[in-house]
Write a protein that holds these residues in place. Structure first.
Motif, PDB file in Angstrom:
ATOM      1  N   LEU A 155      26.016  55.696  59.033  1.00 35.34           N
ATOM      2  CA  LEU A 155      26.702  56.572  59.964  1.00 35.34           C
ATOM      3  C   LEU A 155      26.897  57.939  59.305  1.00 35.34           C
ATOM      4  CD1 LEU A 155      27.926  56.163  62.730  1.00 35.34           C
ATOM      5  CD2 LEU A 155      30.004  55.319  61.662  1.00 35.34           C
ATOM      6  N   LEU A 156      26.511  58.998  60.022  1.00 30.02           N
ATOM      7  CA  LEU A 156      26.602  60.349  59.470  1.00 30.02           C
ATOM      8  C   LEU A 156      27.587  61.128  60.337  1.00 30.02           C
ATOM      9  CD1 LEU A 156      22.754  60.646  59.107  1.00 30.02           C
ATOM     10  CD2 LEU A 156      24.376  60.277  57.234  1.00 30.02           C
ATOM     11  N   MET A 157      28.720  61.496  59.760  1.00 32.21           N
ATOM     12  CA  MET A 157      29.790  62.097  60.571  1.00 32.21           C
ATOM     13  C   MET A 157      30.043  63.524  60.083  1.00 32.21           C
ATOM     14  SD  MET A 157      32.242  58.712  60.864  1.00 32.21           S
ATOM     15  CE  MET A 157      32.909  59.068  62.475  1.00 32.21           C
ATOM     16  N   ASP A 158      29.769  64.500  60.970  1.00 31.24           N
ATOM     17  CA  ASP A 158      29.847  65.907  60.574  1.00 31.24           C
ATOM     18  C   ASP A 158      31.149  66.519  61.087  1.00 31.24           C
ATOM     19  OD1 ASP A 158      29.367  68.399  59.660  1.00 31.24           O
ATOM     20  OD2 ASP A 158      27.461  68.675  60.691  1.00 31.24           O
ATOM     21  N   GLU A 159      32.142  66.575  60.232  1.00 34.15           N
ATOM     22  CA  GLU A 159      33.466  67.112  60.582  1.00 34.15           C
ATOM     23  C   GLU A 159      33.935  66.577  61.933  1.00 34.15           C
ATOM     24  OE1 GLU A 159      34.971  71.209  59.995  1.00 34.15           O
ATOM     25  OE2 GLU A 159      32.876  71.560  59.514  1.00 34.15           O
ATOM     26  N   PRO A 160      33.908  65.271  62.128  1.00 30.62           N
ATOM     27  CA  PRO A 160      34.152  64.741  63.468  1.00 30.62           C
ATOM     28  C   PRO A 160      35.560  65.007  63.988  1.00 30.62           C
ATOM     29  CG  PRO A 160      34.178  62.961  61.862  1.00 30.62           C
ATOM     30  CD  PRO A 160      33.707  64.189  61.144  1.00 30.62           C
ATOM     31  N   PHE A 161      36.536  65.139  63.072  1.00 29.38           N
ATOM     32  CA  PHE A 161      37.914  65.279  63.546  1.00 29.38           C
ATOM     33  C   PHE A 161      38.464  66.681  63.319  1.00 29.38           C
ATOM     34  CE2 PHE A 161      37.901  60.669  61.910  1.00 29.38           C
ATOM     35  CZ  PHE A 161      37.180  60.261  63.033  1.00 29.38           C
ATOM     36  N   GLY A 162      37.569  67.612  62.968  1.00 29.13           N
ATOM     37  CA  GLY A 162      37.987  68.971  62.608  1.00 29.13           C
ATOM     38  C   GLY A 162      38.717  69.704  63.725  1.00 29.13           C
ATOM     39  N   ALA A 163      38.388  69.377  64.986  1.00 29.60           N
ATOM     40  CA  ALA A 163      38.966  70.145  66.089  1.00 29.60           C
ATOM     41  C   ALA A 163      40.169  69.438  66.724  1.00 29.60           C
ATOM     42  CB  ALA A 163      37.890  70.373  67.152  1.00 29.60           C
ATOM     43  N   LEU A 164      40.598  68.329  66.132  1.00 31.13           N
ATOM     44  CA  LEU A 164      41.649  67.539  66.793  1.00 31.13           C
ATOM     45  C   LEU A 164      43.036  67.850  66.240  1.00 31.13           C
ATOM     46  CD1 LEU A 164      39.819  64.074  66.799  1.00 31.13           C
ATOM     47  CD2 LEU A 164      39.759  65.864  68.530  1.00 31.13           C
ATOM     48  N   ASP A 165      44.056  67.602  67.062  1.00 31.82           N
ATOM     49  CA  ASP A 165      45.428  67.795  66.586  1.00 31.82           C
ATOM     50  C   ASP A 165      45.764  66.734  65.529  1.00 31.82           C
ATOM     51  OD1 ASP A 165      47.319  65.525  67.847  1.00 31.82           O
ATOM     52  OD2 ASP A 165      45.654  65.968  69.191  1.00 31.82           O
ATOM     53  N   ALA A 166      46.835  66.993  64.784  1.00 37.49           N
ATOM     54  CA  ALA A 166      47.141  66.173  63.604  1.00 37.49           C
ATOM     55  C   ALA A 166      47.324  64.681  63.935  1.00 37.49           C
ATOM     56  CB  ALA A 166      48.377  66.712  62.913  1.00 37.49           C
ATOM     57  N   VAL A 167      48.015  64.401  65.039  1.00 36.38           N
ATOM     58  CA  VAL A 167      48.302  62.997  65.361  1.00 36.38           C
ATOM     59  C   VAL A 167      47.026  62.268  65.787  1.00 36.38           C
ATOM     60  CG1 VAL A 167      49.579  61.463  66.903  1.00 36.38           C
ATOM     61  CG2 VAL A 167      50.685  63.491  65.967  1.00 36.38           C
ATOM     62  N   THR A 168      46.241  62.894  66.688  1.00 37.28           N
ATOM     63  CA  THR A 168      44.987  62.278  67.140  1.00 37.28           C
ATOM     64  C   THR A 168      44.056  62.080  65.954  1.00 37.28           C
ATOM     65  OG1 THR A 168      45.254  63.524  69.186  1.00 37.28           O
ATOM     66  CG2 THR A 168      43.110  62.513  68.829  1.00 37.28           C
ATOM     67  N   LYS A 169      44.045  63.090  65.071  1.00 35.42           N
ATOM     68  CA  LYS A 169      43.189  63.010  63.887  1.00 35.42           C
ATOM     69  C   LYS A 169      43.584  61.805  63.026  1.00 35.42           C
ATOM     70  CE  LYS A 169      42.381  66.873  61.762  1.00 35.42           C
ATOM     71  NZ  LYS A 169      42.297  68.029  60.871  1.00 35.42           N
ATOM     72  N   ALA A 170      44.880  61.654  62.786  1.00 36.42           N
ATOM     73  CA  ALA A 170      45.350  60.548  61.935  1.00 36.42           C
ATOM     74  C   ALA A 170      44.997  59.198  62.567  1.00 36.42           C
ATOM     75  CB  ALA A 170      46.852  60.662  61.724  1.00 36.42           C
ATOM     76  N   LEU A 171      45.162  59.108  63.894  1.00 35.26           N
ATOM     77  CA  LEU A 171      44.857  57.836  64.571  1.00 35.26           C
ATOM     78  C   LEU A 171      43.364  57.515  64.460  1.00 35.26           C
ATOM     79  CD1 LEU A 171      47.102  58.245  67.734  1.00 35.26           C
ATOM     80  CD2 LEU A 171      47.440  56.621  65.869  1.00 35.26           C
ATOM     81  N   LEU A 172      42.543  58.542  64.639  1.00 39.10           N
ATOM     82  CA  LEU A 172      41.088  58.304  64.563  1.00 39.10           C
ATOM     83  C   LEU A 172      40.640  57.992  63.134  1.00 39.10           C
ATOM     84  CD1 LEU A 172      39.588  60.630  67.244  1.00 39.10           C
ATOM     85  CD2 LEU A 172      38.908  58.289  66.826  1.00 39.10           C
ATOM     86  N   GLN A 173      41.272  58.657  62.166  1.00 41.89           N
ATOM     87  CA  GLN A 173      40.945  58.335  60.754  1.00 41.89           C
ATOM     88  C   GLN A 173      41.238  56.851  60.500  1.00 41.89           C
ATOM     89  OE1 GLN A 173      43.600  61.115  58.934  1.00 41.89           O
ATOM     90  NE2 GLN A 173      42.036  62.688  58.646  1.00 41.89           N
ATOM     91  N   ASP A 174      42.422  56.400  60.959  1.00 41.39           N
ATOM     92  CA  ASP A 174      42.791  54.991  60.740  1.00 41.39           C
ATOM     93  C   ASP A 174      41.802  54.052  61.438  1.00 41.39           C
ATOM     94  OD1 ASP A 174      44.893  55.822  59.235  1.00 41.39           O
ATOM     95  OD2 ASP A 174      46.414  55.498  60.783  1.00 41.39           O
ATOM     96  N   THR A 175      41.392  54.430  62.660  1.00 39.55           N
ATOM     97  CA  THR A 175      40.463  53.582  63.411  1.00 39.55           C
ATOM     98  C   THR A 175      39.127  53.465  62.683  1.00 39.55           C
ATOM     99  OG1 THR A 175      41.478  54.368  65.441  1.00 39.55           O
ATOM    100  CG2 THR A 175      39.376  53.248  65.679  1.00 39.55           C
ATOM    101  N   VAL A 176      38.612  54.605  62.239  1.00 41.74           N
ATOM    102  CA  VAL A 176      37.302  54.588  61.563  1.00 41.74           C
ATOM    103  C   VAL A 176      37.385  53.781  60.262  1.00 41.74           C
ATOM    104  CG1 VAL A 176      35.658  56.054  60.298  1.00 41.74           C
ATOM    105  CG2 VAL A 176      36.346  56.648  62.608  1.00 41.74           C
ATOM    106  N   LEU A 177      38.485  53.984  59.535  1.00 37.81           N
ATOM    107  CA  LEU A 177      38.671  53.260  58.272  1.00 37.81           C
ATOM    108  C   LEU A 177      38.723  51.749  58.530  1.00 37.81           C
ATOM    109  CD1 LEU A 177      38.873  54.194  55.405  1.00 37.81           C
ATOM    110  CD2 LEU A 177      41.341  54.433  55.658  1.00 37.81           C
ATOM    111  N   GLU A 178      39.436  51.393  59.588  1.00 37.86           N
ATOM    112  CA  GLU A 178      39.581  49.970  59.931  1.00 37.86           C
ATOM    113  C   GLU A 178      38.227  49.374  60.338  1.00 37.86           C
ATOM    114  OE1 GLU A 178      43.092  49.488  62.439  1.00 37.86           O
ATOM    115  OE2 GLU A 178      42.067  47.714  63.242  1.00 37.86           O
ATOM    116  N   LEU A 179      37.492  50.121  61.172  1.00 36.04           N
ATOM    117  CA  LEU A 179      36.177  49.611  61.617  1.00 36.04           C
ATOM    118  C   LEU A 179      35.242  49.459  60.416  1.00 36.04           C
ATOM    119  CD1 LEU A 179      35.657  51.709  64.864  1.00 36.04           C
ATOM    120  CD2 LEU A 179      36.010  49.238  64.728  1.00 36.04           C
ATOM    121  N   TRP A 180      35.313  50.423  59.509  1.00 33.68           N
ATOM    122  CA  TRP A 180      34.456  50.369  58.313  1.00 33.68           C
ATOM    123  C   TRP A 180      34.879  49.196  57.422  1.00 33.68           C
ATOM    124  CZ3 TRP A 180      36.135  51.330  53.186  1.00 33.68           C
ATOM    125  CH2 TRP A 180      35.110  51.350  52.238  1.00 33.68           C
ATOM    126  N   GLN A 181      36.206  49.054  57.211  1.00 37.12           N
ATOM    127  CA  GLN A 181      36.690  47.983  56.332  1.00 37.12           C
ATOM    128  C   GLN A 181      36.414  46.603  56.915  1.00 37.12           C
ATOM    129  OE1 GLN A 181      40.601  49.558  55.852  1.00 37.12           O
ATOM    130  NE2 GLN A 181      40.251  50.143  53.727  1.00 37.12           N
TER     131      GLN A 181
END
Ligand SMILES: Nc1ncnc2c1ncn2[C@@H]1O[C@H](COP(=O)(O)OP(=O)(O)OP(=O)(O)O)[C@@H](O)[C@H]1O
Length: 284
Positions: A155-181
């Motif tokens: 998976l190649l992710m190019d600044e995928p969360f760069g344009a998102l607000d802090a809360v949405t960004k944090a939620l998506l980071q957690d989701t991606v980390l969880e899916l990867w783990q």
């Protein structure tokens, strides 16, 4: 799960050299975050791995094979989502699935696409909406759902969360980390471009810093399972605080060096311009 190896990887757009000899091996299942100042070639490196740009033979291998164009074993997620605007968000996932699973009928495609819609925490009612009617965070969730749905090992992710607000960004980071783990034995290999040192610290197993273009890798750091920061230790663990300072310093030093180089270049250009004018006047 695919390993990625770079052996003196060089690349330029025409005459302009952007990457000037990268050497790096990412193991299958690594989560590699790329940091570096704007214009240093992070996206270019992702595009090379994706096969969207052509590298020199032998300099870039994915899964032990030279990269020779795009492939379904690699998928990209972009900062601007990359959803087709003329299709509903759900159809964006279905069409990607159809490319990979050619024998699946419409109900099967929809079933799997809906499953991934739910996995990314999206309401099913958003499935039939067009991208223009979704928020940035919702669009990025659909784009991420699409990437995970087709289950590419890289998976190649190019600044995928760069344009998102802090809360949405944090939620998506957690989701991606969880899916990867959750991938465990089948963990995807991820290359993730970011401008945020904290995002890299939170997500990466490995951090690479690229120097100014034409760039090389100027710093690497690998975490073990035991040392990998979590949201809890990100701002409390002295080792992580120390690493954050080091990474920030390295990036600032590069920016300052580039600014100084440009200033000196400008001064040199101005002085040579003055000399030329003086010589012309003298000649007249
Ligand atoms: N298609 C292209 N044709 C010509 N030059 C390009 C092209 N794409 C990028 N470049 C140049 O290559 C260099 C590296 O660009 P790249 O987008 O890879 O940097 P980056 O590190 O991802 O930057 P940013 O952090 O700002 O997104 C820049 O000087 C850019 O202008």
């Amino acid at each position: 799960m695919l390993e990625v190896s770079m052996d003196n990887l060089q690349f330029g757009y025409g005459e302009e050299l952007v990457l000037s000899g990268l050497n790096y091996n990412a193991k299958a299942g690594d989560f590699v975050c790329l940091l570096g100042q704007s214009g240093c070639g992070k996206s270019t490196l992702l595009r090379l791995i994706a096969g969207l740009e052509k590298s020199n033979p032998g300099q870039l291998m994915v899964g032990g094979k030279p990269v020779d164009g795009p492939s379904l074993d690699r998928t990209m997620v972009f900062q601007d989502y990359g959803l087709f605007p003329w299709m509903t968000a759900g159809d964006n996932i279905c069409i990607a699935l159809k490319q990979k699973y050619k024998t699946w009928d419409k109900p099967k495609l929809k079933e799997v696409a809906l499953e991934w819609t739910r996995n990314l925490g999206l309401d099913e009612e958003l499935f039939d909406k067009y991208p223009m009617n979704l928020s940035g965070g919702q669009k990025q969730r659909f784009a991420t759902a699409r990437a995970f749905a087709i289950d590419a090992p890289l998976l190649l992710m190019d600044e995928p969360f760069g344009a998102l607000d802090a809360v949405t960004k944090a939620l998506l980071q957690d989701t991606v980390l969880e899916l990867w783990q959750n991938g465990k034995e089948k963990r995807k290999t991820i290359f993730f471009v970011t401008h945020s040192v904290d995002e890299a610290l939170l997500l990466a197993t490995d951090i690479l810093v690229l120097g100014q273009a034409p760039s090389k890798i100027i710093y690497t750091h690998s975490f073990t399972e035991a040392t990998k920061p979590t949201r809890e230790t990100l701002f409390t663990d002295p080792a992580v605080l120390d690493l954050r300072n080091r990474l920030t310093q390295i990036i600032y030093d590069e920016i300052n060096e580039k600014a100084l180089r440009l200033k000196q270049q400008k001064a040199a250009d101005k002085s040579s311009e003055k000399t030329t004018i003086f010589n012309r006047k003298k000649a007249i």
